[in-house]
Scaffold this active site. Structure first.
Site, short mmCIF file in Angstrom:
data_model
loop_
_atom_site.label_atom_id
_atom_site.label_comp_id
_atom_site.label_asym_id
_atom_site.label_seq_id
_atom_site.Cartn_x
_atom_site.Cartn_y
_atom_site.Cartn_z
N SER A 33 -31.09 -22.93 -36.25
CA SER A 33 -32.07 -23.19 -37.31
C SER A 33 -33.06 -24.28 -36.91
CB SER A 33 -31.36 -23.62 -38.60
OG SER A 33 -30.39 -22.67 -38.96
N1 SAM Z 1 -25.78 -23.04 -38.27
C1 SAM Z 1 -26.26 -22.41 -37.07
C2 SAM Z 1 -26.74 -23.38 -36.04
O1 SAM Z 1 -26.79 -24.57 -36.31
O2 SAM Z 1 -27.03 -22.90 -34.94
C3 SAM Z 1 -27.37 -21.41 -37.32
C4 SAM Z 1 -26.84 -20.21 -37.92
S1 SAM Z 1 -27.67 -18.70 -37.64
C5 SAM Z 1 -29.15 -18.93 -38.55
C6 SAM Z 1 -26.59 -17.75 -38.71
C7 SAM Z 1 -25.21 -17.52 -38.14
O3 SAM Z 1 -24.41 -16.91 -39.15
C8 SAM Z 1 -25.18 -16.57 -36.94
O4 SAM Z 1 -24.51 -17.16 -35.87
C9 SAM Z 1 -24.42 -15.34 -37.47
O5 SAM Z 1 -23.67 -14.69 -36.49
C10 SAM Z 1 -23.54 -15.99 -38.52
N2 SAM Z 1 -23.03 -15.08 -39.55
C11 SAM Z 1 -23.66 -14.05 -40.17
N3 SAM Z 1 -22.83 -13.48 -41.07
C12 SAM Z 1 -21.66 -14.17 -41.01
C13 SAM Z 1 -20.42 -14.07 -41.69
N4 SAM Z 1 -20.21 -13.14 -42.61
N5 SAM Z 1 -19.44 -14.95 -41.39
C14 SAM Z 1 -19.64 -15.91 -40.45
N6 SAM Z 1 -20.79 -16.06 -39.77
C15 SAM Z 1 -21.78 -15.20 -40.06
#
Ligand code: SAM
Length: 229
Positions: free
Chosen positions: A79
């Site tokens: 992000s």
């Molecule tokens: N917080 C992260 C960082 O600091 O890099 C950024 C997150 S990225 C925008 C969103 C993340 O959510 C991705 O790695 C994706 O694989 C994960 N994600 C999506 N659906 C999910 C779920 N149901 N459970 C866990 N993780 C999930």
């Protein structure tokens, strides 16, 4: 001064840094966040310390202190620092948070920021490789108050519930009810909500009692979808 929790090996690792990772480069990012309205001094202090260049792909390292999101593989992103700061500021409204859940570990950067501010953090990621990379990096940086888990976080992480606060970093169409159930009474959840290709809103959900919660809308955001559920 807030208590100092994780990340006690950050300085050791950072000695290997090159020009772009210098404290001055990081300080400029912090100035930019302040210009954009981030005021919580604990959030700014921790973000000044966390080495974001270690959480992005090496090819992107020279740009890692820009206020931008970057791809981290598997169609996912780290992000934008302003959004990380804003969501962290929204979650840090209580004096001290003991038990916090993040859904969507991704690169682990947001977890590292939270790990410097809260006593215990659980973070759940659904993509195996991202989970492993973040787990190993957070361990190397000295965080011993962060527990990384592999799984579908739209069901929360029941074993460690209830939580003082929950941060979701991927967007569901609707707030998953399992997450509300895992919040303590009085606890807060920060979550982007809205369908893909339409406007998503950052929402703060407060659990008022066993059956009732309230929702505040904040700014519009763009997040990858929360899968599963
Ligand atoms: N917080 C992260 C960082 O600091 O890099 C950024 C997150 S990225 C925008 C969103 C993340 O959510 C991705 O790695 C994706 O694989 C994960 N994600 C999506 N659906 C999910 C779920 N149901 N459970 C866990 N993780 C999930």
């Amino acid at each position: 001064m807030a208590p100092k929790w994780g990340g006690d090996k950050i300085n050791e690792l950072d000695i290997q840094g090159v020009g772009m990772t210098s404290q001055r480069t990081r300080d400029r990012l912090i100035d930019r966040l302040q210009d954009k309205g981030i005021v919580n001094s604990d959030v700014l202090r921790v973000m000044r310390l966390v080495p974001r260049h270690l959480f992005v792909d090496e090819a992107m390292a020279s740009r890692s202190y820009e206020d931008a999101s970057f791809p981290i593989g598997h169609g996912q992103t780290i992000s934008q620092p302003f959004i990380v700061a804003r969501m962290t500021e929204l979650i840090m409204q209580s004096e001290s948070l003991e038990n916090v859940l993040e859904v969507g570990t991704g690169s682990g950067y947001q977890a590292a920021v939270l790990g410097g501010l809260v006593k215990n953090l659980h973070t759940v990621e659904v993509v195996t490789e991202l989970h492993r990379n973040a787990r190993d990096l957070l361990y190397k940086l000295g965080y011993r108050n962060i527990r990384t888990h592999l799984g579908d976080g739209s069901w929360g992480w029941e074993e460690a519930a209830p939580y003082d606060a929950i941060m979701v970093t991927a967007a569901p169409d609707e707030i998953p009810s399992a997450l509300i159930q895992q919040l303590k009474i009085g606890g807060r959840m920060i979550i982007p909500v809205g369908a893909q290709n339409s406007e998503q809103k950052l929402q703060v959900v407060t659990r008022n009692n066993e059956t009732n919660y309230s929702v505040e809308n904040h700014e519009s955001v763009i997040f990858v979808p929360l899968v599963g559920g």
